[in-house]
Design a protein around this motif. Structure first.
Motif, PDB file in Angstrom:
ATOM      1  N   SER A   1      -3.206   5.574   9.021  1.00 37.45           N
ATOM      2  CA  SER A   1      -4.617   5.224   9.146  1.00 37.45           C
ATOM      3  C   SER A   1      -4.907   3.928   8.389  1.00 37.45           C
ATOM      4  CB  SER A   1      -5.490   6.345   8.590  1.00 37.45           C
ATOM      5  OG  SER A   1      -5.409   7.509   9.388  1.00 37.45           O
ATOM      6  N   PRO A   2      -5.859   3.137   8.869  1.00 38.31           N
ATOM      7  CA  PRO A   2      -6.179   1.878   8.182  1.00 38.31           C
ATOM      8  C   PRO A   2      -6.967   2.120   6.905  1.00 38.31           C
ATOM      9  CG  PRO A   2      -7.666   2.204  10.021  1.00 38.31           C
ATOM     10  CD  PRO A   2      -6.648   3.310  10.104  1.00 38.31           C
ATOM     11  N   ALA A   3      -6.895   1.178   5.989  1.00 33.57           N
ATOM     12  CA  ALA A   3      -7.631   1.263   4.724  1.00 33.57           C
ATOM     13  C   ALA A   3      -8.994   0.623   4.905  1.00 33.57           C
ATOM     14  CB  ALA A   3      -6.856   0.579   3.610  1.00 33.57           C
ATOM     15  N   VAL A   4      -9.934   1.423   5.368  1.00 29.65           N
ATOM     16  CA  VAL A   4     -11.300   0.933   5.546  1.00 29.65           C
ATOM     17  C   VAL A   4     -12.242   1.837   4.759  1.00 29.65           C
ATOM     18  CG1 VAL A   4     -10.811  -0.026   7.828  1.00 29.65           C
ATOM     19  CG2 VAL A   4     -11.663   2.315   7.642  1.00 29.65           C
ATOM     20  N   ALA A   5     -13.461   1.357   4.542  1.00 30.77           N
ATOM     21  CA  ALA A   5     -14.447   2.137   3.802  1.00 30.77           C
ATOM     22  C   ALA A   5     -14.684   3.483   4.478  1.00 30.77           C
ATOM     23  CB  ALA A   5     -15.757   1.353   3.716  1.00 30.77           C
ATOM     24  N   TRP A   6     -14.817   4.525   3.685  1.00 33.71           N
ATOM     25  CA  TRP A   6     -15.020   5.860   4.246  1.00 33.71           C
ATOM     26  C   TRP A   6     -16.277   5.911   5.104  1.00 33.71           C
ATOM     27  CZ3 TRP A   6     -13.749   9.988  -0.052  1.00 33.71           C
ATOM     28  CH2 TRP A   6     -12.454   9.743  -0.543  1.00 33.71           C
TER      29      TRP A   6
ATOM     30  N   ALA B   1      -9.564   1.236   0.735  1.00 34.32           N
ATOM     31  CA  ALA B   1     -10.501   0.126   0.803  1.00 34.32           C
ATOM     32  C   ALA B   1     -11.044  -0.154  -0.588  1.00 34.32           C
ATOM     33  CB  ALA B   1     -11.644   0.471   1.758  1.00 34.32           C
ATOM     34  N   PRO B   2     -11.329  -1.406  -0.903  1.00 35.30           N
ATOM     35  CA  PRO B   2     -11.843  -1.733  -2.240  1.00 35.30           C
ATOM     36  C   PRO B   2     -13.030  -0.855  -2.626  1.00 35.30           C
ATOM     37  CG  PRO B   2     -11.355  -3.740  -1.046  1.00 35.30           C
ATOM     38  CD  PRO B   2     -11.179  -2.613  -0.059  1.00 35.30           C
ATOM     39  N   GLY B   3     -12.959  -0.308  -3.829  1.00 32.29           N
ATOM     40  CA  GLY B   3     -14.065   0.484  -4.338  1.00 32.29           C
ATOM     41  C   GLY B   3     -14.085   1.931  -3.900  1.00 32.29           C
ATOM     42  N   TRP B   4     -13.108   2.355  -3.100  1.00 28.70           N
ATOM     43  CA  TRP B   4     -13.038   3.745  -2.643  1.00 28.70           C
ATOM     44  C   TRP B   4     -11.847   4.426  -3.299  1.00 28.70           C
ATOM     45  CZ3 TRP B   4     -16.807   6.099   0.058  1.00 28.70           C
ATOM     46  CH2 TRP B   4     -17.791   5.269   0.622  1.00 28.70           C
ATOM     47  N   PRO B   5     -11.889   5.751  -3.461  1.00 31.39           N
ATOM     48  CA  PRO B   5     -10.793   6.436  -4.157  1.00 31.39           C
ATOM     49  C   PRO B   5      -9.436   6.222  -3.488  1.00 31.39           C
ATOM     50  CG  PRO B   5     -12.682   7.902  -3.919  1.00 31.39           C
ATOM     51  CD  PRO B   5     -12.971   6.689  -3.086  1.00 31.39           C
ATOM     52  N   LEU B   6      -8.426   5.996  -4.305  1.00 33.20           N
ATOM     53  CA  LEU B   6      -7.054   6.098  -3.836  1.00 33.20           C
ATOM     54  C   LEU B   6      -6.806   7.559  -3.492  1.00 33.20           C
ATOM     55  CD1 LEU B   6      -4.105   4.879  -3.637  1.00 33.20           C
ATOM     56  CD2 LEU B   6      -3.822   5.694  -5.994  1.00 33.20           C
TER      57      LEU B   6
END
Length: 266
Positions: free
Chosen positions: A210-215, A22-27
Motif C-alpha cells: 500500500s502507498p504511504a499516504v495520509a490516512w 505519510a509525514p505526521g502519521w503513525p508508523l
C-alpha cells in the motif's frame, strides 16, 4: 538534509520496508510470529523482537490503539509514534509477544482470522489463538481486529466470496467485542481488491504493497511496514529513515544496506 531510503538486498522492490508512513502519521509495523523456531520474513525470535522494538521505541513513542477508534476518526499524534500490529492470530502472539509488549509498555492490534481461532497444532504456523486468549489480550488494553475468516487472497477470489469473508469476520468481531473494534480490518497478503467490501467507517490496513499516504486520504489502504527477519543489521538504518519521514518525504534514490531474505506474506 534528506537521506536515501535504505534497500534490503534479496527483497523485491514491491516488498521493500524502507518507506514508512505519510509525514505526521503513525508508523505502523506488522508481524506474524514471535517464535524461536519460525522462519518467515515477518517472524522474529523473542529476543529479536524485543531488541528490534527497543530500537524502534528509541525514536517513536507507542501509539495507543484506542486512538484508532476515536470519535471523528483516528487521532493524529503530535509526536512520532508507532502502532504495532500482528496478523492471522497465531498462538505465539500470546505466549511470546504478549509479555514483551507488556514490558515495553506497548499495546497492539491483533488482526485475527476468526474462522481459524481455536485451531491447535504442534506446528507454530498452524497453531492459533483461542477466543479466550483474545479476550485476555483485549482486557489488557490490546485490540482484536478482523482479518477475514480463513485468510483468502481477497484480490483473487470471486466478489461474493470476498464479501462474505470480509463482512463475516467483522460480524464475528462485533459479536464478541462490540462495534468499535469491528471498525478495524487488515487485508490478507496485503491484497486490496478493487472493491474492498468494507463499511465506510472501517479503518483498513494493507502491507508494504500500500502507498504511504495520509490516512484521511485513503483510510482503507493504510500502509504498514516491518522489521525484516534475518536482517537485524539493517534495523537501525530503517528506524532512522522512518523517523526522518515523520517531518517530510525523502526524495533521493535508494541505497543498499546488508542482506535479508524475503517470502510471501501470509
Amino acid at each position: 538534509m534528506t537521506t536515501a531510503p535504505p534497500l534490503v538486498p534479496g527483497i523485491p522492490a514491491e516488498h521493500q520496508p524502507a518507506t514508512g508512513s505519510a509525514p505526521g502519521w503513525p508508523l505502523v509495523l506488522y508481524f506474524h510470529h514471535v517464535h524461536p523456531d519460525v522462519r518467515h520474513y515477518t517472524a522474529l525470535s523473542p529476543d529479536e523482537f524485543e531488541r528490534g522494538m527497543e530500537q524502534v521505541l528509541e525514536r517513536f513513542d507507542p501509539y495507543d490503539p484506542a486512538d484508532l477508534l476515536a470519535d471523528g476518526g483516528p487521532r493524529r499524534p503530535e509526536r512520532p509514534t508507532v502502532l504495532v500490529t500482528f496478523d492471522d492470530g497465531y498462538r505465539d502472539n500470546a505466549t511470546h509477544a504478549r509479555d514483551i509488549l507488556d514490558r515495553l509498555g506497548v499495546r497492539a492490534v491483533f488482526f485475527v482470522c476468526t474462522g481459524m481461532l481455536g485451531r491447535r497444532s504442534t506446528r507454530p504456523r498452524e497453531d492459533y489463538l483461542t477466543y479466550e486468549a483474545c479476550d485476555r489480550l483485549a482486557r489488557e488494553g490490546h485490540l482484536i481486529g478482523a482479518h477475514t475468516r480463513t485468510h483468502p487472497h481477497l484480490d483473487r477470489v470471486p466478489a461474493a466470496d470476498g464479501r462474505a469473508q470480509t463482512l463475516g469476520s467483522l460480524d464475528d468481531i462485533r459479536e464478541r467485542y462490540g462495534p468499535s473494534p469491528a471498525r478495524l480490518f487488515a487485508y490478507p497478503y496485503g491484497g486490496v481488491p478493487d472493491q474492498p467490501y468494507l463499511p465506510d467507517d472501517v479503518l483498513a490496513f494493507g502491507t508494504v504493497r500500500s502507498p504511504a499516504v495520509a490516512w484521511t486520504a485513503d483510510p482503507q489502504r493504510i500502509r504498514r511496514t516491518y522489521l525484516p527477519s534475518g536482517a537485524a543489521d539493517t534495523w537501525a538504518g530503517l528506524v532512522r529513515h522512518w523517523r526522518s519521514g515523520w517531518d517530510g518525504p525523502t526524495a533521493l534514490p535508494a541505497r543498499p544496506v546488508p542482506t535479508a531474505s524475503e517470502g510471501e506474506e501470509r
